[in-house]
Motif scaffolding. Sequence first.
Motif, PDB file in Angstrom:
ATOM      1  N   GLY A 189       0.825  -1.218   0.000  1.00  0.00           N
ATOM      2  CA  GLY A 189       0.000   0.000   0.000  1.00  0.00           C
ATOM      3  C   GLY A 189       0.849   1.254   0.000  1.00  0.00           C
ATOM      4  N   ILE A 191       4.008   1.600  -1.029  1.00  0.00           N
ATOM      5  CA  ILE A 191       4.733   1.777  -2.294  1.00  0.00           C
ATOM      6  C   ILE A 191       3.766   2.288  -3.366  1.00  0.00           C
ATOM      7  N   LEU A 192       2.550   1.713  -3.373  1.00  0.00           N
ATOM      8  CA  LEU A 192       1.557   2.168  -4.352  1.00  0.00           C
ATOM      9  C   LEU A 192       1.265   3.660  -4.164  1.00  0.00           C
ATOM     10  N   GLU A 193       1.183   4.078  -2.923  1.00  0.00           N
ATOM     11  CA  GLU A 193       0.944   5.502  -2.633  1.00  0.00           C
ATOM     12  C   GLU A 193       2.079   6.355  -3.210  1.00  0.00           C
ATOM     13  N   ARG A 194       3.305   5.892  -3.046  1.00  0.00           N
ATOM     14  CA  ARG A 194       4.443   6.650  -3.576  1.00  0.00           C
ATOM     15  C   ARG A 194       4.407   6.722  -5.104  1.00  0.00           C
ATOM     16  N   ILE A 195       3.921   5.647  -5.706  1.00  0.00           N
ATOM     17  CA  ILE A 195       3.866   5.629  -7.172  1.00  0.00           C
ATOM     18  C   ILE A 195       2.770   6.570  -7.683  1.00  0.00           C
ATOM     19  N   GLU A 196       1.647   6.612  -6.956  1.00  0.00           N
ATOM     20  CA  GLU A 196       0.473   7.338  -7.455  1.00  0.00           C
ATOM     21  C   GLU A 196       0.420   8.809  -7.050  1.00  0.00           C
ATOM     22  N   ARG A 197       0.956   9.148  -5.892  1.00  0.00           N
ATOM     23  CA  ARG A 197       0.822  10.546  -5.424  1.00  0.00           C
ATOM     24  C   ARG A 197       1.960  11.422  -5.940  1.00  0.00           C
ATOM     25  N   ARG A 201       6.120  10.849  -5.254  1.00  0.00           N
ATOM     26  CA  ARG A 201       6.859  10.109  -6.281  1.00  0.00           C
ATOM     27  C   ARG A 201       8.360  10.214  -6.126  1.00  0.00           C
TER      28      ARG A 201
ATOM     29  N   TRP B 271      10.609   7.195 -13.930  1.00  0.00           N
ATOM     30  CA  TRP B 271      10.082   5.865 -14.236  1.00  0.00           C
ATOM     31  C   TRP B 271       8.622   6.020 -14.666  1.00  0.00           C
ATOM     32  N   LEU B 280       4.839  -3.935  -9.032  1.00  0.00           N
ATOM     33  CA  LEU B 280       4.428  -4.048  -7.623  1.00  0.00           C
ATOM     34  C   LEU B 280       3.384  -5.142  -7.460  1.00  0.00           C
ATOM     35  N   LEU B 292      -6.315  -2.210  -2.307  1.00  0.00           N
ATOM     36  CA  LEU B 292      -5.162  -1.305  -2.280  1.00  0.00           C
ATOM     37  C   LEU B 292      -5.398  -0.100  -3.194  1.00  0.00           C
TER      38      LEU B 292
END
Lengths: 395, 395
Positions: A189, A191-197, A201, B271, B280, B292
């Motif tokens: 969760g 890591i996904l937040e870091r990818i999406e926000r 990022r 990226w 992920l 998630l």
Amino acid sequence: MSKKLWETAPHLALRAGANFDLAGLDRSSTPGFDGDKDDGKDRMEERAELLNELQERLFAAGKHGAKESVLLVIQGLDTAGKGGIVRHVMGMVDPQGVAMASFGVPTKEELSHHYLWRVRRELPEPGKIGVFDRSHYEDVLVARVDELVEEEVWRKRYDEINRFEQKIVDSGTTIIKVALMCSKEEQAGRILERIERPDKRWKHNPGDLDTRAEWDDYQEAYQDVFRLTSTDYAPWYVVPADKKWYSRVAVTELLTQALIDIDPQWPKPRWHVDVQKRRLFETVDPDIVDELEQAVAEQVADAEDDHGDYLKTKEKVAELATVDDGDRAPTVEESEEDEALSNVRTMAAASTGVGKGAKDQDKDNKSKKSKKDKKSKKSKKDKKSKKKKGKGAKN
Amino acid sequence: MSKKLWETAPHLALRAGANFDLAGLDRSSTPGFDGDKDDGKDRMEERAELLNELQERLFAAGKHGAKESVLLVIQGLDTAGKGGIVRHVMGMVDPQGVAMASFGVPTKEELSHHYLWRVRRELPEPGKIGVFDRSHYEDVLVARVDELVEEEVWRKRYDEINRFEQKIVDSGTTIIKVALMCSKEEQAGRILERIERPDKRWKHNPGDLDTRAEWDDYQEAYQDVFRLTSTDYAPWYVVPADKKWYSRVAVTELLTQALIDIDPQWPKPRWHVDVQKRRLFETVDPDIVDELEQAVAEQVADAEDDHGDYLKTKEKVAELATVDDGDRAPTVEESEEDEALSNVRTMAAASTGVGKGAKDQDKDNKSKKSKKDKKSKKSKKDKKSKKKKGKGAKN
């Protein structure tokens, strides 16, 4: 507030004994703390003043010859909340008293030296609270999992680290080693937040996904770190980190308790009050001297009140350290739980210079000491430390 | 709160122009701020969030190739409140983004080098906010008053310092020079407090009384510092410091405005979002992927709201910088006040590399520029800086 949130002091609830079992750790649990997020925040606010005075005393003593310092080592996989601890816990105290160091991928220069070289340079000076965001433990974690060195090389490092830390403790530094352990799901969760926000990022590194793919190997490597380097003089505190608020309040408590153990004293002046006052008044309009004296008398009275409050609060918080019947870190065998505990009190004795390596500690676990015994050891240490402080102030 | 506390932005109210007159400064005044102690505290709390985001953006950009950093130089005589600024203002932001350095009596090693050597080593890395508790200015203050070097030596230093700071600014660092100026009476009270309060005694140094005895010489030396080193690229802000709360809120505003001027942007990722998500999810139980994604969608929405708030607040605070009809630092001749102001906007232009030495600045003061002119310069700089940032993120 009479609510007793910590059933057990965190350094009892979180300390990894010789038989600590990482696989058994519930990473969303809140060991020793019987409260929710808001209670956690309240607790941190409640601690702010005490922590601030303890830190300032440590700093002041350090400026006047005392040797004591604190080193907070923060380990954890990506997104475990290491940065949040620095921001929210260390952000509570005066930045002047904090020495930050973070250890990333070694530079060329660092690689040309022994792996402890870069760590040694960042050890806190007397009076400071040093904070390591990652540390020499990466040299038995990533170095082991990614096979950066031969097994025979990293295998030798555990003992070497123990000896290294023994010397640091002997020189007057209290080491608090914190491992932030979050679950694999929680990490997904985050890591996904870091990818999406868009505002997160910058923290994401594609390499973190490679590390995540090695999850089990890292758990094994961490288990060995706890098994082999949680010494009585520099124990590991394994902090469940799925709830960020919990890990922050837990580290706040660990730091507070460590500073209470050091019990830093305001240095005694090397000058005479009356002489200094006379010299000062030579530079002051005689008409305002009375006014000045009166104003300062009020400040002194306020300071005395504050000092009384400080002593009371400190006493109250220190009492937690004597409660030992609450939650505890999971161990391999239920029956061995007591052994993990028997070690706790000897931690206090470590700074008097009787610390031992991991192997000796194992032996210690076998010989259970009575509570009385441990208490007398503690009070002896207190006296010693006060004596040392008084001397320090005169240097 | 619609209360307009700052009649004038602090960098307009406090900036020392070429004709700044230290003797005319009311040290218990609160230039530009139409509020009391409580208002000051409220204002600092109000700024906390904005300042935190600005600092994190600066840090993030620095991690991804942007060059910008900030250097806060704090000067002032003993008890002026230098430590309080660090504790209360810098304590508002993430300690990871702050690099502290304090410059006391030079060590033997430091003395064996040029006086700027020890300063150069402590300049902030990109993304950091460096804080100097005392600085290279001691080399034209104590060195001059106590005749540590010949007059011809310290006389040369003003120009040398200007050139040194020009280079620092050219490399991407915004320099904020703050001089905390408290009155001689106020200092007496504060020294007396240090002598009398057991918890403050560690801060008193008998040598501070010798320095106090040289009060007038120090005022003269400070006046020359302001006269000779308040350049358009690194101006001095002279902060009345009898009211500690005021000096803290003033420095908070100076720092906030400087960061708004830099306008740091979140770095763009190198990226691809979809690739990272796919990688992920390969490591995640397929059953929890939806959950998630939903949780993170909410976080992204919250972050967007926060971003809107950030932009609005930043805009509102930036507007202050366009108000220029309030209080201003006292100057030698009343009629020359406007000249001090005419310089202010060119400060923004400095980081584009058009900064000049103190002598050129004097010439600039003579040629008053229209507001329009200055505005167009500013917006040009903004575009340039954004472009640079985008590039940085790709490095």
